[in-house]
Scaffold this motif. Structure first.
Motif, PDB file in Angstrom:
ATOM      1  N   HIS A  74      38.693  35.857  40.014  1.00  0.00           N
ATOM      2  CA  HIS A  74      39.674  36.822  39.933  1.00  0.00           C
ATOM      3  C   HIS A  74      40.823  36.747  40.964  1.00  0.00           C
ATOM      4  O   HIS A  74      41.877  36.757  41.034  1.00  0.00           O
ATOM      5  N   GLU A  75      40.085  36.042  42.270  1.00  0.00           N
ATOM      6  CA  GLU A  75      41.005  35.829  43.387  1.00  0.00           C
ATOM      7  C   GLU A  75      42.050  34.561  43.055  1.00  0.00           C
ATOM      8  O   GLU A  75      43.091  34.805  43.350  1.00  0.00           O
ATOM      9  N   ARG A  76      41.414  33.708  42.528  1.00  0.00           N
ATOM     10  CA  ARG A  76      42.435  32.584  42.102  1.00  0.00           C
ATOM     11  C   ARG A  76      43.384  32.687  41.172  1.00  0.00           C
ATOM     12  O   ARG A  76      44.600  32.473  41.287  1.00  0.00           O
ATOM     13  N   ARG A  86      46.364  43.649  40.416  1.00  0.00           N
ATOM     14  CA  ARG A  86      45.128  44.075  39.669  1.00  0.00           C
ATOM     15  C   ARG A  86      44.104  43.084  39.751  1.00  0.00           C
ATOM     16  O   ARG A  86      42.805  43.539  39.933  1.00  0.00           O
ATOM     17  N   ARG A  87      44.502  41.855  39.847  1.00  0.00           N
ATOM     18  CA  ARG A  87      43.392  40.814  39.907  1.00  0.00           C
ATOM     19  C   ARG A  87      42.627  40.965  41.218  1.00  0.00           C
ATOM     20  O   ARG A  87      41.459  40.568  41.551  1.00  0.00           O
ATOM     21  N   LEU A  88      43.404  41.179  42.308  1.00  0.00           N
ATOM     22  CA  LEU A  88      42.887  41.470  43.760  1.00  0.00           C
ATOM     23  C   LEU A  88      41.828  42.347  43.761  1.00  0.00           C
ATOM     24  O   LEU A  88      40.554  42.146  44.279  1.00  0.00           O
ATOM     25  N   LEU A 141      41.387  50.850  43.462  1.00  0.00           N
ATOM     26  CA  LEU A 141      41.576  50.501  44.745  1.00  0.00           C
ATOM     27  C   LEU A 141      40.769  51.318  45.737  1.00  0.00           C
ATOM     28  O   LEU A 141      40.065  50.736  46.674  1.00  0.00           O
ATOM     29  N   ALA A 142      41.086  52.606  45.754  1.00  0.00           N
ATOM     30  CA  ALA A 142      40.674  53.665  46.666  1.00  0.00           C
ATOM     31  C   ALA A 142      38.921  53.519  46.591  1.00  0.00           C
ATOM     32  O   ALA A 142      38.430  53.715  47.524  1.00  0.00           O
ATOM     33  N   ARG A 143      38.240  53.440  45.269  1.00  0.00           N
ATOM     34  CA  ARG A 143      36.877  53.329  45.344  1.00  0.00           C
ATOM     35  C   ARG A 143      36.348  52.230  45.967  1.00  0.00           C
ATOM     36  O   ARG A 143      35.427  52.183  46.722  1.00  0.00           O
ATOM     37  N   VAL A 144      37.006  51.129  45.746  1.00  0.00           N
ATOM     38  CA  VAL A 144      36.616  49.890  46.350  1.00  0.00           C
ATOM     39  C   VAL A 144      36.753  49.864  48.035  1.00  0.00           C
ATOM     40  O   VAL A 144      35.641  49.808  48.742  1.00  0.00           O
TER      41      VAL A 144
END
Length: 909
Positions: free
Chosen positions: A385-387, A400-402, A461-464
């Motif tokens: 996902h990062e790449r 989104r992928r980050l 993102l908030a949950r992460v």
């Protein structure tokens, strides 16, 4: 022959000798590149005798392919998959792409490795060698170290070679540079005696005792250099370490090869399969093109397999090529790696060849991430996902992928990586700057770097962020992140309640309650019920049960509902719900939630008075938490284990666990975890009848006396008892317990409230309150709390010289304490009974039969006595079947039995 490594050889040989006798072992060998790790492993393999040797080598380009190294290691043993327990075999087949993903948790994969190695050993030992472990994919390394840490009596030796130390939880052996004398002998053997003294001295100085440098640097010298007419060594830019010198020497040798040989070497260096056919097809050369490299000793060809002599040769082949050639090599490999089985490799080669945004390649990596997630390869999924994010032309897709990469990293327990991913962006990226420090002396919040986002993406993102804060930051900030989400969905508020409860701060709880809408969505009304509970309103535990049992509900909501049932003192139902949720987690590979459910299960067992099941559940949860890097949950589990140890009378273990829990809890503002740890320390003193220090710990736990009683209900009755015994009655605290009992309405809570009332009121009302407490306790099913009530009531009666009435209560209390293994309370009851004039057999210590066994033997024997097979026991305790058999072999004579059929009687006799 190895030079200067006699001590290290002896240490490794002793592992093999012990394995031949049935004792397993593991070792991590670490040292710089070229220091001799591979040579030591090869020497061990050559000297392995009857041992079966399994080998794997980490490859830098393969680090993102889940279970690649594990498959390479276990390939010779895969024909024995059929003898493994089916869930373990299924987990390994799924990991290796031999079957569809099962969703099983990573523990099953590690356990499958352990069992497979045990089965593969048979009558001969097994030697597992893992070279270049720094490049082994995370999933393989997790599974292998999981097995290595649980080796016992299988006859298996596992040796990991790694450049820099990795915290694997295994014994370590550091390889240092060779001493002057063996270094000189090695240099002479490989360089001869014809080097001029000043050249020999310069080579030795530059090699710094590194064996590979001593061998390779002389080979890189030209005739003029060997004669001392030119500078003796190839130049190296930047970092003149022995390994960089060797890499430069290998590069110089590669530079002398024909162009098509260099091209083929570059393709081989970019490839991670080692498949000679793949390399030749991608390089578009014949086998003859590789002959010069083979003759030069840079590669080895064994049938259809190509291997580099050393990882530094692979590195030199890459570094000596231009960027355009490296890109071409990756594209050529992507073209020849056809078929679904190579989809992941193809995606990564195309990603390596990309020089700018490329949405098509990014989508391929997304699909690779999905496949990795299905095989529990969350670390690899995160990398993919990062790449993909780096290759995304659309900023929204990049973001989104980050977020997906951060979520997968959190699931893999890689919280440092989560933090790094969340810090991406800033003014030049997808979001704004970080949030300011909270001013509490801790490091700043993880939130802010990717921006607050909007909609579903912002919530995810908030949950992460909150998960990261809860595990590695601050529970308080976790709540702040979640309540900061605009138009928070029920899932966000559910998790906010969870984090606020963990922080143990009534103000935070109130902030979450204030966000719950008047008519919250959801068919079960869980949010409204939670708001009522934390608002001090009466709520029946049954109101949460339907939510916890609903397979269609959000899992975090189901768990919090089950936890609410426990907080409202319906511990039997809460235990059933915890077991139900745990089964769900096991079947779907929810590793973090599995540890959380085990914690709830342990706490319900503890509340009921089942100490051994509570400890077993907590120990399993702690193993998982350690395995997955779940520091927050590990803190709670240590506090639970400390409580078990306190009730059992193991003061030193209680203090060790509780102090570790407190250190983490105070550093991360986990107020409820700290309260549990303080309570455990208090119980050590309370069990011994020493009220004053117990009261100090319980007062430390009670930091918010004005908050809702449900937050601290587990400790308030102990606070009332300690205060009463210390002569400082706390009627206000007893009133808080009563308010909580009124909320619950069940007999367990009413029993504790009545007992607290008895300890704080006058003699006229005390007996009535004690009688009510016993009656409620019997309705609740008995257990340790009823026994403690009877002990206190008996003590009260004896001090009023009603010895006959006291004896009956004290006998019942003693019997319950002895059955549960609560030694300090049993001794208190025994002392009180003596005070009534009753003669007590002081030899009737609790847990006598099991007391002869080690903790591991106790667990094995209990399960064997319950009728479980060795394989079933191995699965539950994360051991190999052979180790289970070994524990039983040692336990039988201690218990005076000769067969499994006699175990149940021995444990109850």
């Amino acid at each position: 022959m190895l030079y200067g490594r006699a001590t290290e050889e002896g240490q490794l040989r002793s592992l093999l000798l012990r394995a031949a006798e049935g004792t397993s072992g593991a070792l991590v060998v670490h040292g710089e590149a070229g220091i001799g790790k591979t040579a030591l492993l090869e020497h061990l393999a050559a000297d392995a005798g009857a041992a079966r040797v399994l080998r794997t080598t980490g490859i830098e380009s393969e680090t993102e392919l889940p279970f690649a190294a594990l498959h390479q290691l276990l390939r010779p043993a895969l024909d024995r998959l059929g003898v493994l327990p089916e869930p373990q075999a299924d987990a390994l087949r799924a990991a290796f792409g031999l079957a569809a993903p099962t969703g099983q948790d990573r523990f099953l994969t590690g356990l499958g490795v352990l069992t497979l190695l045990s089965e593969y050993a048979g009558e001969d030992p097994v030697l597992c060698l893992v070279d270049d472990a720094q490049w082994v994919d995370r999933e393989s390394l997790d599974a292998l170290t999981f097995a290595a840490r649980r080796l016992d009596s299988e006859g298996v030796v596992m040796v990991f070679a790694v450049r820099e130390p990795i915290p694997l939880g295994l014994p370590e052996l550091r390889l240092d540079a060779l001493d002057r004398a063996p270094a000189a002998v090695l240099l002479t053997e490989h360089a001869g005696t014809h080097l001029p003294p000043h050249v020999r001295e310069r080579v030795a100085a530059e090699a710094r005792g590194n064996p590979l440098a001593l061998i390779e640097l002389p080979r890189a010298l030209s005739a003029e250099q060997r004669a001392g007419l030119l500078g003796p060594l190839p130049a190296t830019p930047g970092d003149p370490t022995p390994s960089s010198r060797v890499t430069a020497a290998f590069g110089a040798r590669i530079g002398l090869l024909p162009d098509e040989t260099r091209s083929a070497l570059l393709v081989a260096a970019a490839d991670d399969t080692g498949d000679l056919g793949v390399v030749l097809a991608a390089a578009q050369v014949s086998p003859a093109a590789l002959e010069p490299a083979e003759t030069a000793g840079l590669i080895r060809l064994d049938g259809t397999v190509l291997t580099f002599r050393h990882p530094l040769v692979r590195a030199a082949a890459c570094r000596s090529a231009t960027l355009a050639r490296r890109i071409g090599a990756h594209l050529a490999l992507a073209d020849v790696l056809v078929g679904e089985e190579h989809a992941d490799r193809r995606a990564w080669h195309r990603a390596a060849a990309a020089t700018g945004p490329d949405e098509e390649v990014a989508r391929e990596l997304d699909r690779a991430a999905e496949r990795a997630s299905g095989r529990q390869g969350m670390a690899s999924a995160s990398a993919a996902h990062e790449r993909a994010a780096q290759l995304s032309p659309d900023p929204a897709e990049r973001r989104r992928r980050l977020v997906a990469a951060a979520q997968a990293a959190a699931d893999a327990g890689q919280f440092q990586r989560v933090e790094a991913l969340l810090r991406r962006g800033g003014p030049s990226g997808a979001g704004g700057g970080g949030a300011p420090d909270s001013g509490d002396g801790e490091r700043g919040s993880f939130a802010g770097e990717l921006g607050s986002g909007d909609g579903v993406q912002g919530a995810e993102l908030a949950r992460v962020r909150a998960a990261l804060e809860l595990n590695a930051g601050s529970a308080v900030r976790a709540v702040e992140v979640l309540v900061g989400v605009e138009d928070a969905a029920p899932a966000i508020l559910i998790e906010a309640f969870h984090a606020a409860q963990s922080a143990g701060d009534p103000d935070l709880v109130e902030r979450v309650r204030a966000r719950v809408p008047a008519r919250p969505p959801g068919r079960h009304g869980t949010l409204a019920a939670l708001a009522a509970v934390y608002g001090g309103e009466p709520v029946a535990p049954e109101r949460f049960e339907a939510t916890a049992r609903d397979p269609g509900a959000l899992f975090s909501e189901r768990f919090l509902a089950a936890h609410a049932v426990h907080a409202l003192a319906d511990h039997v139902t809460a235990r059933e719900l915890a077991e139900l949720l745990l089964a769900h987690c096991r079947s779907r590979g929810l590793l973090g939630w599995q540890a959380t459910c085990l914690h709830l299960l342990a706490e319900t067992h503890l509340a009921i008075g089942a100490l051994q099941p509570a400890a077993r559940a907590a120990e399993e949860g702690l193993r998982i938490a350690g395995y997955a890097g779940l520091d927050h949950r590990a803190c709670y589990l240590r506090a639970t284990l400390a409580t078990c140890a306190a009730v059992e009378g193991d003061g030193p273990r209680c203090r060790e666990l509780a102090e570790a829990a407190l250190a983490h809890a105070h550093g991360h503002r986990l107020g409820t975890a700290a309260a549990h740890a303080h309570r455990a320390l208090a119980l050590v003193h309370l069990g011994a009848g020493d009220a004053e220090p117990a009261l100090v710990h319980l007062d430390a736990a009670d930091r918010h006396p004005d908050g809702p009683p449900v937050l601290l209900a587990f400790a308030l009755p102990d606070l009332v008892e300690a205060a009463a015994r210390a002569g400082t009655a706390r009627p206000a605290t007893a009133e808080r317990v009563q308010r909580w009992a009124d909320q619950c309405g069940g007999p367990a809570a009413l029993a504790l409230a009545a007992r607290c009332r008895a300890l704080t009121c006058g003699d006229e009302q005390a007996e009535e309150a004690f009688t009510a407490a016993v009656a409620h306790g019997e309705r609740a099913g008995g257990g340790l709390e009823l026994a403690r009530t009877r002990l206190l009531y008996g003590e009260w009666l004896r001090r009023r010289r009603r010895r006959s009435d006291a004896r009956r209560l004290l006998r019942e209390a003693l019997e319950a304490f002895e059955k549960a293994g609560a030694r300090p309370w049993a001794e208190r009851a025994r002392a009180e009974l003596r005070g009534t004039g009753e003669v007590i057999d002081s030899t009737s210590a609790t847990g006598a039969p099991l007391g002869r066994l080690t903790p591991q033997e106790r667990e094995v024997v209990r399960l064997a006595a319950a009728g479980h097979s060795n394989r079933e026991i191995a699965t539950q305790l994360f051991l190999s079947p052979r180790t289970v058999g070994h524990h039983l072999y040692r336990a039988f004579p201690k218990l005076g039995v000769t067969s499994r059929d006699q175990l149940a009687e021995a444990l109850t006799g």
